[in-house]
Design a protein around this motif. Sequence first.
Motif, PDB file in Angstrom:
ATOM      1  N   ASP A 204       0.804  -1.218   0.000  1.00  0.00           N
ATOM      2  CA  ASP A 204       0.000   0.000   0.000  1.00  0.00           C
ATOM      3  C   ASP A 204       0.839   1.271   0.000  1.00  0.00           C
ATOM      4  OD1 ASP A 204      -2.418  -1.322  -0.135  1.00  0.00           O
ATOM      5  OD2 ASP A 204      -2.606  -1.481   2.043  1.00  0.00           O
TER       6      ASP A 204
ATOM      7  N   LYS B  39       1.323   0.599  -5.005  1.00  0.00           N
ATOM      8  CA  LYS B  39       0.072   0.928  -5.693  1.00  0.00           C
ATOM      9  C   LYS B  39       0.306   1.194  -7.169  1.00  0.00           C
ATOM     10  CE  LYS B  39      -2.237   2.888  -1.629  1.00  0.00           C
ATOM     11  NZ  LYS B  39      -2.802   4.116  -1.015  1.00  0.00           N
TER      12      LYS B  39
ATOM     13  N   ARG C 269      -8.468   1.170  -5.509  1.00  0.00           N
ATOM     14  CA  ARG C 269      -7.764  -0.106  -5.604  1.00  0.00           C
ATOM     15  C   ARG C 269      -8.416  -0.937  -6.695  1.00  0.00           C
ATOM     16  NH1 ARG C 269      -4.603  -3.348  -2.251  1.00  0.00           N
ATOM     17  NH2 ARG C 269      -4.906  -5.583  -2.474  1.00  0.00           N
TER      18      ARG C 269
END
Length: 685
Positions: free
Chosen positions: A444, A449, A624
């Motif tokens: 994360d 990401k 996400r």
Amino acid sequence: MGCSEVCDFPRTYGCLTDGLCFACIDAFFTCQKNVLLAKSTSTQIEGDSAETRGRLIPEEQEALLQQWLKEGTGNLPASESAPAVGKVSVKLTGDWLEGSELLMTSLSDLNSPPEITQCAGQQLTELHTLASSEPRENAVTEPAEEAVAVAGSAPWAAVVPQTDHQIAGSATVSVDVQNEDPAVLAWSLACDMETVPAEPPGWPIRDTVQLCPLPTEVPYHEILWRDWEDLSVQPCVLEQVTKNTPLFEFRVMSYNILAQDLVEQGLDLYLHCHQDILNWNYRLPNLLQEIQHWDPDVLCLQEVQENHYWEQLEPTFKAMGFACFYKRRTGTKTDGCAVCYKHSRFQLISLSPVEYFRPGLDVLNRDNVGLVLLLQPLLPDSPHLKAVSPLCVANTHVLFNPRRGDIKLAQMALLLAEIDKIAKTAEGNYYPVILCGDLNSVPDSPLYKFIRNGELSYQGMPAWKVSGQEDFSHQLYSRKLLAPLWPSSLGITDNCQYATLSQPKKLGRRKYSRDFLLQFRFCSVACERPPQMILLEGVTDAKPECPVHWPKPAAMMKDTDPQPFVPRSSGIMRHGLNLTSVYSHFLPQRGRPEVTTMPMGLGSTVDYIFYSAEPVENGNRGGRRLYKDGALKLLGRLSLLSEDVLLLANGLPNPFCSSDHLCLLASFGLEISSVREAFQGSANL
């Protein structure tokens, strides 16, 4: 500290000048000796005299000590035989270590049963505390035999700094018996004796988590047990696997094996480890045995020391059926990355070493490297012609420095550009990709990401925030990322692709193509009427509408839509590989995050296996991206461990794991199609 603070025996039993009774000193050294005494009726403790620091013990004190030892045998369990006690000899050799030189209990004693059951609980607690200050030369009384793996000599046995026989309960267990299970790696079996609580020794590094010694009755292989998670039985995977489509199954391992040169250069990071388990001659058989046990078809290694690779690893891997490729870090570095694959299962199509160092570029001034391979899976002979897609395998070790996230992003952009070139098909799609490596970034984090979601806006982001390893927000001045992150001369676009070679410049008026000019016709600025412009109906009030084939704005983009044109100064990085992680980075059964390494006693995840998947339509959830398995299916994985479990085993490395990283292992399946079906499918398109 006097005897009354350690044990319940009066000072008349013979107190030494240091304030401890001779019984406590004898018990302490009996517990710490690597040559453990077997508990049997024939065991005797013999000697002619006893002395401490050059001073002899009076005869009456020695007689009282022997009487106490004889009386203490009555407290032993009935199932154990009391040793015959003769004259006892104890000699203190060497100087006591203090402060940062304190060592932990000898590792060869960790899995041994408690020797001194006569002492009270309080005495044992204090004795284990004293154990941390044992002299280094007393840690191993006999040097362990060096065993270096040679090609064709598998399986390998780990060389353990211990005695000829280990004690489990009242039985003597030979090393050969322990080696029957490769997962045990030559460490002792579980014993059924009572647990003796032990106080953890002093941790020599301030402001870090103290690593606790393993309880004596629990073997390492039980604490560090890793389960194989079969993901093919999950409904989401089962529906795709049971479409009567055969799969080409293979295993991929990613492992940072800890280069020996880096160990010797950073010994301060391994003060919690016994010196013997840091020795390469001990670690090499352990590592080879672990790799052989899990039997991967593709092996991606990081921190591979060059001389160890050419002299030991490559010959051994070739004997195991691997074809091997190695890339050393540039400059004066002595380690690098290696990719090995079973030549009986894959055939090499192309190989691309990647060097991240670029002279004159501050954002690419480090010596890290990577490897990108395109492999063709080999199917067994069959009367029916079958086909399976090539597989792109990439391996890298990204810069560690937590403050230089700009370098990490630039290195990753170079690697993704190489993957884009190797894995792209003639139709503009991508072959399945597996990306392994030590990325020195936590889950994360912006870098994570970016790999998983395919997009990152980095303009103005603090450089330390990219990897998420440490928090430097308290600093008044920090390096911030500015667009463009690298100059156009690098030849890499913000879409992480190699730029097309430009045509030679021609003299005369510069001409622009129609497509290039159309890019500005439908931009947001062109669609706004300046306030000073006179409003004329049908002339200056009209807004141009984008044609159907024109790229949509980013807010209206779907995961399957083509990527829009991104100017070099936008501060946005993109890639179109659609990668997701093998691991979830969280252990739901323990309620704790997974860890792959434990620097300075603090667990974190920096090692990954990413693989190609298909994005779920309208599957963005909180920024996400959601994925589902496509042609490449995740069938299983080797579970990771949590920080608290590794703390019980004294962190990493330890006698069971010979690296400061855990290995990652995953099983995949590639869809196999007949040549006729593939031809018909392409004809229908």
